[in-house]
Design a protein around this motif. Structure first.
Motif, PDB file in Angstrom:
ATOM      1  N   ARG A 167      35.221  24.585  24.441  1.00  0.00           N
ATOM      2  CA  ARG A 167      35.236  25.051  22.930  1.00  0.00           C
ATOM      3  C   ARG A 167      33.940  25.857  22.595  1.00  0.00           C
ATOM      4  NH1 ARG A 167      34.106  22.718  18.309  1.00  0.00           N
ATOM      5  NH2 ARG A 167      33.876  20.569  19.098  1.00  0.00           N
ATOM      6  N   PHE A 168      32.631  24.975  23.058  1.00  0.00           N
ATOM      7  CA  PHE A 168      31.506  25.706  22.709  1.00  0.00           C
ATOM      8  C   PHE A 168      31.247  26.902  23.505  1.00  0.00           C
ATOM      9  CE2 PHE A 168      30.986  21.188  21.220  1.00  0.00           C
ATOM     10  CZ  PHE A 168      30.700  21.567  20.059  1.00  0.00           C
ATOM     11  N   LYS A 169      31.878  27.112  24.693  1.00  0.00           N
ATOM     12  CA  LYS A 169      31.593  28.418  25.508  1.00  0.00           C
ATOM     13  C   LYS A 169      32.257  29.507  24.782  1.00  0.00           C
ATOM     14  CE  LYS A 169      31.979  26.417  30.570  1.00  0.00           C
ATOM     15  NZ  LYS A 169      32.678  26.360  31.537  1.00  0.00           N
ATOM     16  N   LYS A 170      33.307  29.256  23.905  1.00  0.00           N
ATOM     17  CA  LYS A 170      33.624  30.285  22.910  1.00  0.00           C
ATOM     18  C   LYS A 170      32.545  30.610  21.776  1.00  0.00           C
ATOM     19  CE  LYS A 170      38.546  29.066  23.875  1.00  0.00           C
ATOM     20  NZ  LYS A 170      39.907  28.666  22.990  1.00  0.00           N
ATOM     21  N   ILE A 171      31.992  29.550  21.274  1.00  0.00           N
ATOM     22  CA  ILE A 171      31.142  29.652  20.327  1.00  0.00           C
ATOM     23  C   ILE A 171      30.035  30.594  20.610  1.00  0.00           C
ATOM     24  CG2 ILE A 171      29.485  28.517  18.826  1.00  0.00           C
ATOM     25  CD1 ILE A 171      31.632  26.220  18.568  1.00  0.00           C
ATOM     26  N   THR A 179      31.510  26.018  11.624  1.00  0.00           N
ATOM     27  CA  THR A 179      32.011  26.031  10.297  1.00  0.00           C
ATOM     28  C   THR A 179      32.537  27.305   9.867  1.00  0.00           C
ATOM     29  OG1 THR A 179      29.744  27.042   9.220  1.00  0.00           O
ATOM     30  CG2 THR A 179      30.033  24.506   9.501  1.00  0.00           C
ATOM     31  N   ARG A 180      32.471  28.271  10.721  1.00  0.00           N
ATOM     32  CA  ARG A 180      32.935  29.661  10.492  1.00  0.00           C
ATOM     33  C   ARG A 180      34.361  29.846  10.773  1.00  0.00           C
ATOM     34  NH1 ARG A 180      27.635  32.670  12.707  1.00  0.00           N
ATOM     35  NH2 ARG A 180      26.242  31.647  11.059  1.00  0.00           N
ATOM     36  N   VAL A 181      35.188  29.738   9.689  1.00  0.00           N
ATOM     37  CA  VAL A 181      36.635  29.351  10.122  1.00  0.00           C
ATOM     38  C   VAL A 181      37.422  30.284  10.930  1.00  0.00           C
ATOM     39  CG1 VAL A 181      38.848  28.948   8.661  1.00  0.00           C
ATOM     40  CG2 VAL A 181      36.960  28.513   7.440  1.00  0.00           C
ATOM     41  N   SER A 182      37.158  31.791  10.625  1.00  0.00           N
ATOM     42  CA  SER A 182      37.889  32.665  11.290  1.00  0.00           C
ATOM     43  C   SER A 182      37.286  32.884  12.739  1.00  0.00           C
ATOM     44  CB  SER A 182      37.871  33.922  10.671  1.00  0.00           C
ATOM     45  OG  SER A 182      36.657  34.372  10.507  1.00  0.00           O
ATOM     46  N   ARG A 183      36.208  32.270  13.250  1.00  0.00           N
ATOM     47  CA  ARG A 183      35.634  32.566  14.528  1.00  0.00           C
ATOM     48  C   ARG A 183      36.131  31.773  15.722  1.00  0.00           C
ATOM     49  NH1 ARG A 183      33.490  37.331  13.961  1.00  0.00           N
ATOM     50  NH2 ARG A 183      32.110  37.507  12.064  1.00  0.00           N
ATOM     51  N   PRO A 184      36.126  32.123  16.968  1.00  0.00           N
ATOM     52  CA  PRO A 184      36.632  31.279  17.833  1.00  0.00           C
ATOM     53  C   PRO A 184      35.960  29.917  18.037  1.00  0.00           C
ATOM     54  CG  PRO A 184      36.316  33.523  18.485  1.00  0.00           C
ATOM     55  CD  PRO A 184      35.831  33.482  17.176  1.00  0.00           C
TER      56      PRO A 184
END
Length: 372
Positions: free
Chosen positions: A365-369, A269-274
């Motif tokens: 995508r979740f690797k970035k998170i 939900t954090r807009v500016s995060r990868p």
């Protein structure tokens, strides 16, 4: 909400159940007995509440989960949906002291916290201060229409919620335990109100929507309330037992997979995060903070106990996602113009977030998170 009502695609894997079951061995034999007693008490509380309140089973469940998780709730619904009666009946079922505070524009902090008065000591003839407790000195507080009182009075209530104490002058006064605040907001008639800032809403574990009853429920409401029918609920638990159960909730084990899944939901939900999905960047102005992760896990543990399980599962996290996250994310103009609410965003997150063991780690995508 029963486990069967959750989407089939979100069922937890057998491996995760086994791992959780193994970790449940951390609970002692007496704790396991307490789990069984809580399940029985939960069924009895619903039965006693049903003698007075028609319907609203999901709302009652969420209120109990918040209480056993040592959290607080914000309720939103139009007038006349028995919110006050629901809370007072719940307090009776739990043998707790109940106070209702009607928040108004002229309400001062001392009106809810209490105040010091000068009193003459008859034995010495001198004068001394004596503290008169306000309505916050109870176990269950209904803060009715909290958005109708000025920010300084709201801040006094929020200090009591967070610190479980009130400050009058230079003296701090501890509040009773258990302590549970339910604040209501009226979604209509917004003129002359003081909406809670998002940072203060974050202090509530849940935001619960109280909806209109179904036709059959409203028929039963009309039948009961226009006759001589009167029912008095019976106490099921004591304050001391509730405190013990609140401690038990913290002991409920969760696997690393469940923690990772919870982090994935919130961090997306954090807009500016990868790693934030495209629809998040299009619809949200900001996302949820760490309190969302904490409250998702604690409420999942409490829900597991209410359903008679000694371990939490992915299903518990999913069931708690809406009440925990809906007031911790903010939609932007684009979402508002398209009629997209925070509930729509959370439901889409649940649909698009892999729940099975190993799937999160394989997704790029979740690797970035999860990047450290």
């Amino acid at each position: 909400m029963s486990d069967e009502r959750l989407p089939t695609a979100k069922r937890i894997s057998d491996e995760d159940v086994v791992q959780s079951a193994k970790r449940s061995e951390e609970l002692s034999a007496s704790d396991m007995d307490a789990v069984k007693k809580l399940k029985t008490a939960f069924d009895e509380i619903r039965k006693q509440m049903g003698r007075v309140i028609v319907g609203q089973e999901e709302v009652i469940e969420q209120l109990l989960i918040a209480m056993f998780g040592r959290g607080h709730c914000m309720l939103e619904g139009v007038p006349g949906l028995a919110k006050t009666l629901m809370i007072s009946t719940l307090a009776q079922c739990l043998s707790l002291d109940f106070k209702r505070i009607q928040f108004t524009p002229d309400l001062m902090p001392s009106d809810i916290t209490g105040t010091d008065v000068i009193e003459e000591n008859r034995s010495t003839g001198g004068r001394e201060f004596r503290f008169l407790q306000g309505p916050l000195f109870a176990n269950v507080i209904l803060a009715d229409e909290i958005n109708r009182t000025p920010p300084k009075t709201q801040a006094a209530l929020l200090e009591a919620m967070q610190e479980r104490q009130v400050t009058v002058g230079r003296v701090r006064h501890k509040l009773a335990s258990p302590f549970f605040v339910l604040a209501t907001q009226n979604p209509i008639e917004q003129e002359g109100t003081y909406p809670l800032p998002e940072a203060q809403q974050d202090r509530f574990m849940f935001k619960v929507f109280v909806d209109y009853p179904t036709f059959d429920e409203e028929f039963e409401i009309a039948r009961r309330t226009t006759s001589t029918h009167f029912a008095e609920p019976t106490a099921v638990l004591s304050g001391e037992q509730i405190i013990e159960l609140q401690t038990l909730v913290r002991k409920v084990p969760v696997t690393d997979h469940i923690i990772n899944y919870t982090l994935a939901l919130v961090r997306q939900t954090r807009v500016s995060r990868p790693g934030a999905p495209k629809f998040i960047r299009e619809w949200l102005s900001w996302g949820a903070g760490p309190r969302a992760v904490q409250n998702l896990i604690i409420s999942a543990k409490a829900r597991a106990l209410l359903y008679g399980r000694s371990y939490a599962t992915i299903d518990d996290v999913q069931a708690m996602a809406l009440p925990v996250m809906r007031h911790r994310i903010a939609t932007n103009f684009t979402a508002d113009s398209e009629g997209v609410t925070t509930d729509v965003v959370v439901k889409r997150l649940l649909d698009e977030t892999p729940s099975r063991e190993g799937e999160l780690e394989k997704d790029e995508r979740f690797k970035k998170i999860f990047a450290k």
